[in-house]
Design an enzyme around this catalytic site. Structure first.
Site, PDB file in Angstrom:
ATOM      1  N   GLU A  58       0.814  -1.217   0.000  1.00 57.55           N
ATOM      2  CA  GLU A  58       0.000   0.000   0.000  1.00 57.55           C
ATOM      3  C   GLU A  58       0.846   1.266   0.000  1.00 57.55           C
ATOM      4  O   GLU A  58       0.514   2.253  -0.663  1.00 57.55           O
ATOM      5  CB  GLU A  58      -0.958  -0.009   1.204  1.00 57.55           C
TER       6      GLU A  58
ATOM      7  N   GLN B  64      -7.812  -1.841  -1.127  1.00 55.28           N
ATOM      8  CA  GLN B  64      -8.917  -2.811  -1.120  1.00 55.28           C
ATOM      9  C   GLN B  64      -9.947  -2.571  -0.019  1.00 55.28           C
ATOM     10  O   GLN B  64     -11.138  -2.754  -0.233  1.00 55.28           O
ATOM     11  CB  GLN B  64      -8.360  -4.226  -1.009  1.00 55.28           C
TER      12      GLN B  64
ATOM     13  N   ILE C  64      -5.312   0.531   4.735  1.00 52.55           N
ATOM     14  CA  ILE C  64      -4.642   1.719   4.224  1.00 52.55           C
ATOM     15  C   ILE C  64      -3.428   2.128   5.065  1.00 52.55           C
ATOM     16  O   ILE C  64      -2.585   2.895   4.636  1.00 52.55           O
ATOM     17  CB  ILE C  64      -5.648   2.902   4.119  1.00 52.55           C
TER      18      ILE C  64
ATOM     19  N   HIS D 149     -12.138  -5.458   8.131  1.00 52.01           N
ATOM     20  CA  HIS D 149     -12.810  -5.248   6.847  1.00 52.01           C
ATOM     21  C   HIS D 149     -14.078  -4.428   7.061  1.00 52.01           C
ATOM     22  O   HIS D 149     -15.043  -4.568   6.333  1.00 52.01           O
ATOM     23  CB  HIS D 149     -13.177  -6.583   6.180  1.00 52.01           C
TER      24      HIS D 149
END
Lengths: 326, 327
Positions: free
Chosen positions: A60, A82, A87, A129
């Protein structure tokens, strides 16, 4: 006009702008051959080729850092991370390089890019997530933070972001990627940054929200009608730049305010909004402001439904606020 | 022309002059720091001049340079004026970053100089992106990225070398290995101290060179730059040494005086003129003339910086977003 889901509107915006602007390059993990983890970039590599829709390794910091260099020298990168939860390896690049390049170079260099990333709960994604950590980025001057909640806005806001010169964190509420459906013009249009949408007019209480909290607030407002309470629902759409005017006008009209966000309560963006109201419209308030938010815990897996604000919790807050008498 | 050195008199004088310009500007900066004209942090390049000169002499005008917070020399060697650099270090508006960056954040769009980067390793991916932009837009330019050996411990070093090789980008990674990441010796921070082996594991050409010998650096860098121009990234380790502390606040508890003195015997500002002399390339008065020219350039830069203005308070919020954007 076609009916699209929110994610289809994003794909449509990317494709249509890439046809107009050769400088746009999409890059990220699985964005090319696989069309993205949520398929937001589906079909783009087939149409635009591997040099404009680039699959990257899982790095990332390298992705965002490379986007900085690309943006510095003539390209308009659109990196995808994603999940917002992923991040953080790029956090330094975003807050130190992306956000500050214009300032520390005295305006000589700019890093126009749109960092797209799905965020938020509602899909049983568990700890990593699901999170809504938009405030890490609203707390960084130099970035814009944009969050669509409808397909129409998703396309119009994304096109606006791609046509201006500041770096944007474009947060996509994945819980409503496919649940949010609506009419989306095929022709070109934009939704300006820094303008909130009044999704529902009302006279008794102002509900302020963004992203996937919009349908939650709309449902709660509908139910409040049955109790004779008229709620105004404001969808901020962009947290930075913030449309203070719409917020303050609404609160001055209703005298009561509830902020609804998924993020944990402490230091959430709700605190900022309430501070603005306290600074600029305190004398109009007829009841204490309320926050309906996530809890001060890591994002839970099993208890996700408890953690996430839902219409029941918002309705309870509406009833308490409306009954308050000073 | 000297057979022994393989250079003409003019080339020799030029390389010496370039190193001397950096040395004298840095010495002036140190003095100005003690007078509080330059504030904050100041990282001097003294001792390492042969590396910057040897590498940067090989670049073309359109090439990009991305450097670290020890970048005053690189900026000067890339054609940014001593006036503009000194004014920036003073924090004056006439500086190359409008006085916003200071010593660690020199920028100059005209020179394609991309900092002045104070986050160790943070600028390596940026160099990858510049290289990618060149490749995608069909330009024949290259990007030269300087960093210290301390950056090798950062993840971004590894991500960047991997991406550059994977995408075959025209980036020259120049690792100026001065043996200490601030106060931590390489052997105390890296399991593998052979940096070329590390770099080569990404399947790119990696070589090391004696960074105290400007001619050796120039020759190695020329070969590396040629390879990069053909469209592949290269890693060049410049083995060097800084004579001064890491910054102006460094008690230097991590190295002893003898070590510093040993390296000073290889000071390129001493050894290179000696080699020119021995090769018969110098004429009487060369040293005095060079010193006078450089002293005059530095004095002019300092006077310019002194006379320049600070940014007005009304500019505080400028350049956060594009001009005219909503606050």
């Amino acid at each position: 006009m076609a009916t699209m889901t929110l994610i289809q509107a994003i794909t449509d915006a990317l494709a249509s702008e890439m046809r107009l602007n050769d400088d746009i390059v999409v890059l990220g993990e699985d964005v090319g051959r696989n069309g993205g983890v949520f398929r937001a970039t589906d079909g783009l590599q087939t149409e635009f080729g591997e040099d404009r829709v680039m699959d990257t390794p899982l790095c990332e910091s390298g992705i965002i850092g490379a986007a900085v260099g690309m943006a510095l020298y003539g390209l308009r990168p659109v990196p995808e991370i994603q999940f917002l939860d992923f991040i953080y390896p790029a956090f330094d690049q975003i807050v130190s390089e992306v956000a500050k390049m214009r300032y520390r170079s005295g305006g000589q260099y700019t890093t126009p890019m749109v960092i797209r990333t799905p965020y938020g709960g509602g899909i049983k994604g568990g700890h990593y997530h699901s999170q809504s950590t938009e405030v890490y980025f609203t707390h960084t001057a130099g970035l814009k933070v944009v969050i669509p909640s409808t397909p129409y806005d998703a396309k119009g806001l994304l096109l606006s972001c791609l046509r201006q010169d500041d770096p944007v964190l474009f947060l996509e509420p994945k819980a409503i990627y496919r649940k949010a459906k609506g009419e989306v013009p095929e022709e070109d249009y934009t939704v300006p940054l820094g303008e909130a949408a009044v999704r529902r007019e009302g006279s008794d209480i102002t509900l302020v929200c963004w992203g996937a909290m919009l349908p939650v607030c709309m449902e709660a407002a509908k139910r409040a009608d049955d109790d004779g309470i008229s709620c105004e629902v404001i969808d901020l759409r962009t947290l930075v730049p913030l449309d203070e005017t719409t917020l303050l006008e609404s609160v001055k009209k209703t005298g009561r305010m509830i902020v609804v966000h998924e993020a944990q309560r402490t230091s959430g963006f709700g605190g900022e909004l309430i501070a603005i109201v306290a600074e600029k419209a305190l004398e109009y308030l007829e009841a204490p402001v309320k926050r309906v938010t996530g809890f001060d815990t890591p994002f839970p897996y099993t208890l996700e439904d408890v953690y996430m604000p839902d219409p029941d919790r918002v309705l309870r807050a509406i009833l308490e606020t409306s009954r308050y008498v000073s | 022309m000297s057979e022994a050195l393989g250079i003409e008199r003019e080339q020799g004088l030029h390389l010496w002059r370039q190193m001397l310009r950096v040395r004298r500007m840095e010495e002036a900066s140190a003095e100005l720091y003690t007078k509080s004209k330059i504030r904050g942090f100041l990282h001097l390049y003294i001792g390492q001049e042969a590396g910057g000169v040897g590498v940067l002499e090989q670049l073309e005008p359109g090439d990009a340079v991305v450097a670290t917070y020890r970048e005053h020399g690189h900026a000067l060697l890339r054609g940014i004026s001593a006036r503009s650099i000194m004014a920036e270090m003073f924090g004056k508006q006439a500086g190359c970053s409008r006085g916003r960056g200071g010593s660690m954040h020199l920028f100059d769009a005209a020179a394609r100089f991309y900092g002045g980067n104070a986050i160790v390793g943070g600028h390596l991916p940026l160099a990858v992106g510049l290289g990618l932009a060149d490749r995608l837009q069909g330009r024949k330019q290259i990007t030269c990225c300087f960093f210290g050996e301390g950056a090798v411990a950062e993840g971004e070093f590894h991500e960047s070398l991997n991406l550059a090789r994977l995408w075959r980008l025209p980036v020259l990674f120049v690792c100026e290995n001065n043996l200490y990441a601030m106060g931590t010796a390489l052997a105390r921070s890296e399991a593998q101290v052979d940096l070329c082996r590390k770099a080569a594991s990404y399947d790119l050409h990696a070589q090391a060179v004696d960074g105290m010998d400007v001619l050796a650096v120039a020759a190695a860098a020329r070969a590396c730059v040629d390879r990069v121009r053909s469209g592949e990234p290269v890693f060049l380790e410049v083995k060097t040494y800084r004579f001064r502390p890491h910054s102006m606040f460094d008690p230097e508890l991590y190295r002893d005086r003898e070590e510093v003195e040993r390296w000073k015997e290889r000071d390129p500002l001493v050894t290179f003129p000696e080699r020119l002399e021995q090769a018969g390339l110098l004429e009487p008065g060369d040293r005095e003339r060079l010193e006078a020219e450089v002293a005059s350039e530095v004095a002019d830069a300092v006077a310019f910086a002194e006379a320049a203005e600070f940014e007005p308070v009304s500019d505080l919020c400028r350049f956060v977003y594009a001009e005219g954007a909503p606050e």
